[in-house]
Design a protein around this motif. Structure first.
Motif, PDB file in Angstrom:
ATOM      1  N   ALA A 115     -24.635 -18.742  98.473  1.00 27.72           N
ATOM      2  CA  ALA A 115     -25.238 -17.668  97.676  1.00 27.72           C
ATOM      3  C   ALA A 115     -24.966 -16.303  98.299  1.00 27.72           C
ATOM      4  N   ILE A 116     -25.035 -16.222  99.616  1.00 32.09           N
ATOM      5  CA  ILE A 116     -24.753 -14.960 100.314  1.00 32.09           C
ATOM      6  C   ILE A 116     -23.298 -14.558 100.111  1.00 32.09           C
ATOM      7  N   ILE A 117     -22.396 -15.525 100.253  1.00 34.78           N
ATOM      8  CA  ILE A 117     -20.966 -15.254 100.072  1.00 34.78           C
ATOM      9  C   ILE A 117     -20.700 -14.791  98.643  1.00 34.78           C
ATOM     10  N   ASP A 118     -21.291 -15.472  97.665  1.00 33.89           N
ATOM     11  CA  ASP A 118     -21.086 -15.104  96.267  1.00 33.89           C
ATOM     12  C   ASP A 118     -21.558 -13.670  96.013  1.00 33.89           C
ATOM     13  N   THR A 119     -22.717 -13.335  96.539  1.00 35.67           N
ATOM     14  CA  THR A 119     -23.258 -11.987  96.370  1.00 35.67           C
ATOM     15  C   THR A 119     -22.326 -10.945  96.990  1.00 35.67           C
ATOM     16  N   LYS A 120     -21.843 -11.218  98.197  1.00 31.12           N
ATOM     17  CA  LYS A 120     -20.946 -10.265  98.870  1.00 31.12           C
ATOM     18  C   LYS A 120     -19.613 -10.144  98.140  1.00 31.12           C
ATOM     19  N   LEU A 121     -19.093 -11.263  97.634  1.00 34.09           N
ATOM     20  CA  LEU A 121     -17.828 -11.210  96.899  1.00 34.09           C
ATOM     21  C   LEU A 121     -17.976 -10.411  95.603  1.00 34.09           C
ATOM     22  N   GLN A 122     -19.105 -10.575  94.936  1.00 31.06           N
ATOM     23  CA  GLN A 122     -19.322  -9.803  93.714  1.00 31.06           C
ATOM     24  C   GLN A 122     -19.426  -8.312  94.020  1.00 31.06           C
ATOM     25  N   ALA A 123     -20.070  -7.981  95.129  1.00 31.31           N
ATOM     26  CA  ALA A 123     -20.169  -6.574  95.527  1.00 31.31           C
ATOM     27  C   ALA A 123     -18.788  -6.019  95.882  1.00 31.31           C
ATOM     28  N   GLU A 124     -17.987  -6.835  96.518  1.00 31.22           N
ATOM     29  CA  GLU A 124     -16.647  -6.407  96.956  1.00 31.22           C
ATOM     30  C   GLU A 124     -15.693  -6.212  95.782  1.00 31.22           C
ATOM     31  N   PHE A 125     -15.650  -7.188  94.867  1.00 25.67           N
ATOM     32  CA  PHE A 125     -14.645  -7.182  93.809  1.00 25.67           C
ATOM     33  C   PHE A 125     -15.161  -6.687  92.460  1.00 25.67           C
ATOM     34  N   GLY A 126     -16.474  -6.719  92.232  1.00 21.49           N
ATOM     35  CA  GLY A 126     -17.042  -6.277  90.965  1.00 21.49           C
ATOM     36  C   GLY A 126     -16.441  -6.982  89.759  1.00 21.49           C
ATOM     37  N   PRO A 127     -16.391  -8.308  89.787  1.00 22.81           N
ATOM     38  CA  PRO A 127     -15.750  -9.019  88.680  1.00 22.81           C
ATOM     39  C   PRO A 127     -16.590  -8.942  87.402  1.00 22.81           C
ATOM     40  N   THR A 141      -6.077  -3.510  87.110  1.00 25.08           N
ATOM     41  CA  THR A 141      -7.029  -3.398  88.217  1.00 25.08           C
ATOM     42  C   THR A 141      -8.196  -4.363  88.033  1.00 25.08           C
ATOM     43  N   VAL A 142      -8.743  -4.412  86.830  1.00 27.04           N
ATOM     44  CA  VAL A 142      -9.855  -5.319  86.537  1.00 27.04           C
ATOM     45  C   VAL A 142      -9.394  -6.765  86.656  1.00 27.04           C
ATOM     46  N   PHE A 143      -8.212  -7.052  86.132  1.00 30.42           N
ATOM     47  CA  PHE A 143      -7.665  -8.405  86.216  1.00 30.42           C
ATOM     48  C   PHE A 143      -7.488  -8.834  87.668  1.00 30.42           C
ATOM     49  N   ASN A 144      -6.939  -7.966  88.501  1.00 33.22           N
ATOM     50  CA  ASN A 144      -6.724  -8.301  89.911  1.00 33.22           C
ATOM     51  C   ASN A 144      -8.043  -8.524  90.651  1.00 33.22           C
ATOM     52  N   ALA A 145      -9.052  -7.714  90.356  1.00 32.48           N
ATOM     53  CA  ALA A 145     -10.368  -7.898  90.976  1.00 32.48           C
ATOM     54  C   ALA A 145     -10.953  -9.247  90.576  1.00 32.48           C
ATOM     55  N   GLU A 146     -10.829  -9.591  89.320  1.00 32.72           N
ATOM     56  CA  GLU A 146     -11.334 -10.873  88.821  1.00 32.72           C
ATOM     57  C   GLU A 146     -10.587 -12.034  89.476  1.00 32.72           C
ATOM     58  N   LEU A 147      -9.281 -11.910  89.559  1.00 26.52           N
ATOM     59  CA  LEU A 147      -8.465 -12.950  90.174  1.00 26.52           C
ATOM     60  C   LEU A 147      -8.829 -13.155  91.644  1.00 26.52           C
ATOM     61  N   GLN A 148      -9.000 -12.075  92.373  1.00 25.98           N
ATOM     62  CA  GLN A 148      -9.366 -12.169  93.789  1.00 25.98           C
ATOM     63  C   GLN A 148     -10.747 -12.792  93.957  1.00 25.98           C
TER      64      GLN A 148
END
Length: 59
Positions: free
Chosen positions: A34-46, A4-11
């Motif tokens: 920067a906005i996209i990066d912030t939203k992606l981190q919130a979404e995937f929690g890498p 699960t963690v690997f898949n989140a990181e990959l996505q």
């Protein structure tokens, strides 16, 4: 690292790669990126993505 963690990181890494390419082509501004990066981190929690992020988290 669990699957699960690997898949989140990959996505996250895949999506941020696309965003970086769009930024390098001038299709995204630094602010949009920067906005996209912030939203992606919130979404995937890498776990690694946070360490490699170009966002300034000290603000």
């Amino acid at each position: 690292m669990s699957e699960t963690v690997f898949n989140a990181e990959l996505q996250y890494q895949t999506a941020i790669f696309i965003a970086k390419n769009l930024r390098s082509q001038g299709l995204l501004t630094e602010e949009e990126y920067a906005i996209i990066d912030t939203k992606l981190q919130a979404e995937f929690g890498p776990s690694l993505g946070t360490l490699l992020s170009e966002n300034d988290w000290t603000l």
